[in-house]
Design a protein around this motif. Structure first.
Motif, PDB file in Angstrom:
ATOM      1  N   SER A   1       0.816  -1.221   0.000  1.00 19.39           N
ATOM      2  CA  SER A   1       0.000   0.000   0.000  1.00 19.39           C
ATOM      3  C   SER A   1       0.844   1.263   0.000  1.00 19.39           C
ATOM      4  N   ASP A   2       2.044   1.210   0.593  1.00 23.45           N
ATOM      5  CA  ASP A   2       2.881   2.406   0.683  1.00 23.45           C
ATOM      6  C   ASP A   2       3.809   2.568  -0.510  1.00 23.45           C
ATOM      7  N   ASP A   3       3.754   1.654  -1.460  1.00 20.57           N
ATOM      8  CA  ASP A   3       4.602   1.753  -2.654  1.00 20.57           C
ATOM      9  C   ASP A   3       4.091   2.838  -3.597  1.00 20.57           C
ATOM     10  N   TYR A   4       5.034   3.477  -4.288  1.00 19.47           N
ATOM     11  CA  TYR A   4       4.650   4.437  -5.329  1.00 19.47           C
ATOM     12  C   TYR A   4       4.049   3.669  -6.492  1.00 19.47           C
ATOM     13  N   PHE A   5       2.952   4.193  -7.043  1.00 16.80           N
ATOM     14  CA  PHE A   5       2.266   3.501  -8.135  1.00 16.80           C
ATOM     15  C   PHE A   5       3.151   3.400  -9.372  1.00 16.80           C
ATOM     16  N   VAL A   6       3.761   4.490  -9.776  1.00 17.14           N
ATOM     17  CA  VAL A   6       4.659   4.460 -10.936  1.00 17.14           C
ATOM     18  C   VAL A   6       5.990   3.841 -10.537  1.00 17.14           C
ATOM     19  N   GLY A   7       6.615   4.411  -9.510  1.00 18.44           N
ATOM     20  CA  GLY A   7       7.892   3.888  -9.050  1.00 18.44           C
ATOM     21  C   GLY A   7       8.969   3.929 -10.112  1.00 18.44           C
ATOM     22  N   LYS A   8      10.001   3.143  -9.914  1.00 16.89           N
ATOM     23  CA  LYS A   8      11.094   3.063 -10.878  1.00 16.89           C
ATOM     24  C   LYS A   8      11.273   1.610 -11.323  1.00 16.89           C
ATOM     25  N   ALA A   9      11.769   1.438 -12.525  1.00 19.99           N
ATOM     26  CA  ALA A   9      12.043   0.093 -13.032  1.00 19.99           C
ATOM     27  C   ALA A   9      13.333   0.124 -13.844  1.00 19.99           C
ATOM     28  N   ASP A  10      14.164  -0.900 -13.659  1.00 18.79           N
ATOM     29  CA  ASP A  10      15.405  -0.968 -14.429  1.00 18.79           C
ATOM     30  C   ASP A  10      15.129  -1.519 -15.824  1.00 18.79           C
ATOM     31  N   LYS A  11      16.174  -1.713 -16.606  1.00 14.60           N
ATOM     32  CA  LYS A  11      15.993  -2.141 -17.995  1.00 14.60           C
ATOM     33  C   LYS A  11      15.403  -3.539 -18.107  1.00 14.60           C
ATOM     34  N   HIS A  12      15.446  -4.279 -17.004  1.00 18.86           N
ATOM     35  CA  HIS A  12      14.872  -5.624 -17.003  1.00 18.86           C
ATOM     36  C   HIS A  12      13.436  -5.628 -16.482  1.00 18.86           C
ATOM     37  N   GLY A  13      12.936  -4.431 -16.132  1.00 12.85           N
ATOM     38  CA  GLY A  13      11.563  -4.337 -15.643  1.00 12.85           C
ATOM     39  C   GLY A  13      11.415  -4.560 -14.159  1.00 12.85           C
ATOM     40  N   ASN A  14      12.531  -4.652 -13.425  1.00 11.73           N
ATOM     41  CA  ASN A  14      12.466  -4.844 -11.980  1.00 11.73           C
ATOM     42  C   ASN A  14      12.064  -3.555 -11.284  1.00 11.73           C
ATOM     43  N   TYR A  15      10.983  -3.619 -10.531  1.00  6.57           N
ATOM     44  CA  TYR A  15      10.387  -2.431  -9.900  1.00  6.57           C
ATOM     45  C   TYR A  15      11.047  -2.114  -8.557  1.00  6.57           C
ATOM     46  N   SER A  16      11.139  -0.822  -8.244  1.00  8.77           N
ATOM     47  CA  SER A  16      11.530  -0.377  -6.909  1.00  8.77           C
ATOM     48  C   SER A  16      10.677   0.828  -6.551  1.00  8.77           C
ATOM     49  N   SER A  17      10.269   0.901  -5.296  1.00 10.79           N
ATOM     50  CA  SER A  17       9.382   1.978  -4.860  1.00 10.79           C
ATOM     51  C   SER A  17      10.172   3.255  -4.621  1.00 10.79           C
ATOM     52  N   ALA A  18       9.941   4.256  -5.453  1.00  9.23           N
ATOM     53  CA  ALA A  18      10.605   5.553  -5.333  1.00  9.23           C
ATOM     54  C   ALA A  18       9.819   6.556  -6.154  1.00  9.23           C
ATOM     55  N   GLU A  19       9.904   7.821  -5.760  1.00  5.56           N
ATOM     56  CA  GLU A  19       9.207   8.864  -6.513  1.00  5.56           C
ATOM     57  C   GLU A  19      10.033   9.234  -7.737  1.00  5.56           C
ATOM     58  N   LEU A  20       9.517   8.896  -8.892  1.00  3.51           N
ATOM     59  CA  LEU A  20      10.203   9.187 -10.148  1.00  3.51           C
ATOM     60  C   LEU A  20      10.130  10.688 -10.447  1.00  3.51           C
ATOM     61  N   ASP A  21      11.163  11.226 -11.036  1.00  4.25           N
ATOM     62  CA  ASP A  21      11.142  12.622 -11.457  1.00  4.25           C
ATOM     63  C   ASP A  21      10.108  12.800 -12.567  1.00  4.25           C
ATOM     64  N   ALA A  22       9.320  13.875 -12.488  1.00  2.00           N
ATOM     65  CA  ALA A  22       8.242  14.103 -13.458  1.00  2.00           C
ATOM     66  C   ALA A  22       8.767  14.212 -14.886  1.00  2.00           C
ATOM     67  N   ASN A  23       9.933  14.815 -15.064  1.00  2.00           N
ATOM     68  CA  ASN A  23      10.505  14.940 -16.408  1.00  2.00           C
ATOM     69  C   ASN A  23      10.941  13.579 -16.964  1.00  2.00           C
ATOM     70  N   VAL A  24      11.457  12.734 -16.085  1.00  2.00           N
ATOM     71  CA  VAL A  24      11.845  11.384 -16.500  1.00  2.00           C
ATOM     72  C   VAL A  24      10.597  10.595 -16.880  1.00  2.00           C
ATOM     73  N   TYR A  25       9.539  10.755 -16.068  1.00  2.00           N
ATOM     74  CA  TYR A  25       8.274  10.076 -16.378  1.00  2.00           C
ATOM     75  C   TYR A  25       7.763  10.509 -17.751  1.00  2.00           C
ATOM     76  N   ASN A  26       7.840  11.782 -18.024  1.00  2.00           N
ATOM     77  CA  ASN A  26       7.403  12.319 -19.309  1.00  2.00           C
ATOM     78  C   ASN A  26       8.150  11.642 -20.469  1.00  2.00           C
ATOM     79  N   LYS A  27       9.450  11.450 -20.301  1.00  2.00           N
ATOM     80  CA  LYS A  27      10.264  10.813 -21.336  1.00  2.00           C
ATOM     81  C   LYS A  27       9.871   9.351 -21.519  1.00  2.00           C
ATOM     82  N   HIS A  28       9.567   8.674 -20.393  1.00  2.00           N
ATOM     83  CA  HIS A  28       9.156   7.267 -20.477  1.00  2.00           C
ATOM     84  C   HIS A  28       7.873   7.126 -21.299  1.00  2.00           C
ATOM     85  N   VAL A  29       6.880   7.965 -20.987  1.00  2.00           N
ATOM     86  CA  VAL A  29       5.591   7.882 -21.674  1.00  2.00           C
ATOM     87  C   VAL A  29       5.764   8.158 -23.164  1.00  2.00           C
ATOM     88  N   LYS A  30       6.565   9.136 -23.505  1.00  2.00           N
ATOM     89  CA  LYS A  30       6.798   9.460 -24.915  1.00  2.00           C
ATOM     90  C   LYS A  30       7.457   8.289 -25.645  1.00  2.00           C
TER      91      LYS A  30
END
Length: 299
Positions: free
Chosen positions: A213-242
């Motif tokens: 429940s306390d994990d960040y919904f987006v979080g971070k993931a490495d190139k292998h798709g392994n998730y870690s709970s952390a607040e992603l930078d909004a600009n980095v998120y923008n690049k991912h979506v694009k």
């Protein structure tokens, strides 16, 4: 008698001061480029940096000579005002505030009116086509399950990138088809509705990655798709979506959802209920794309 400040109050004030200072440091970084341009101009013109009169001269030249757009003028003014207040402990006088308003009013007159128009960087797309792009991630691959859930939530909620990266799993009430969003601009929490498809994608994501429940919904993931709970930078998120959507940015998803709701018959208050906009005018002016063929069918 010595005044004693309650410990919990002192801790609260310290925490608030730290939050404010962090926000100020971020603003310094965000506005650094604008301030450096001002410094270069002031030095070349032999004007003192720590003066709102110098700022006035600079801004007036930006309007009359450089012909900067209104949104650029507003950003420059905000940046320089902040730097002079924060770094030099200066405040604008009432007269200087009036002068700034007068410069801004130039954008409502003759030759400057074209500079007031805001050219949208993103546009609304066909929602069915966007959903088709998202559904290419409807696979059994862990990384695809994550991407599809995130993109569907972004589309349906019409969230900003800053709102996406701060969401936590605990913000979702999937039994009620809703999610609680912290609206950064308004500074208040706001409930947004989710579709059944979106709810199912989120459930699958949570189960697949065993999110808490306390994990960040987006979080971070490495190139292998392994998730870690952390607040992603909004600009980095923008690049991912694009990258995930062949160039479509989160704001394209936002405009697509708002425009689609409007064209399907939703009135502005209903749209505002979903998006969290406090100003109905903002929705019609900046978020609803109406094209020529939309007009043609009513002629």
């Amino acid at each position: 008698m010595t005044n004693v400040v309650p410990l919990n109050k002192a801790i609260h004030e310290k925490q608030m001061n730290e939050i404010v200072e962090q926000a100020n440091l971020k603003k310094l970084q965000d506005y650094k480029g604008e301030f450096n341009l001002y410094v270069k101009w002031a030095k070349a013109s032999s004007y003192p940096l720590d003066s709102f009169e110098t700022v006035e001269k600079y801004l007036l030249e930006q309007v009359q000579v450089k012909r900067v757009k209104l949104n650029t003028f507003n950003r420059k003014h905000a940046a320089l005002k902040f730097y002079l207040e924060y770094q030099y402990d200066l405040k604008q006088t009432d007269k200087q505030t009036t002068n700034t308003k007068a410069m801004r009013a130039l954008y409502k007159t003759g030759e400057y009116m074209k500079l007031a128009s805001v050219q949208a960087k993103t546009k609304a797309e066909n929602k069915d086509e966007v959903l088709g792009m998202i559904d290419k991630y409807d696979t059994k691959e862990k990384s695809d399950i994550r991407k599809r859930a995130i993109l569907l939530v972004n589309l349906i909620t019409a969230n900003r990138p800053s709102e996406m990266v701060t969401m936590k799993v605990s913000d979702f009430n999937l039994d009620n088809n809703e999610v609680l969003i912290s609206l950064h601009k308004q500074g208040v929490p706001h409930k947004k509705r989710l579709t059944i498809e979106c709810v199912n994608a989120v459930k699958k994501y949570i189960k697949t990655f065993d999110l808490n429940s306390d994990d960040y919904f987006v979080g971070k993931a490495d190139k292998h798709g392994n998730y870690s709970s952390a607040e992603l930078d909004a600009n980095v998120y923008n690049k991912h979506v694009k990258r995930w959507l062949n160039g479509l940015a989160p704001y394209s998803l936002r405009k697509t959802q708002i425009t689609n709701m409007y064209k399907n018959g939703a009135d502005i208050p209903v749209i505002a209920k979903q998006t969290g906009h406090s100003s109905k005018e903002t929705i019609t002016k900046h978020y609803i794309d109406v094209y020529a063929n939309d007009v043609d069918q009513y002629l």
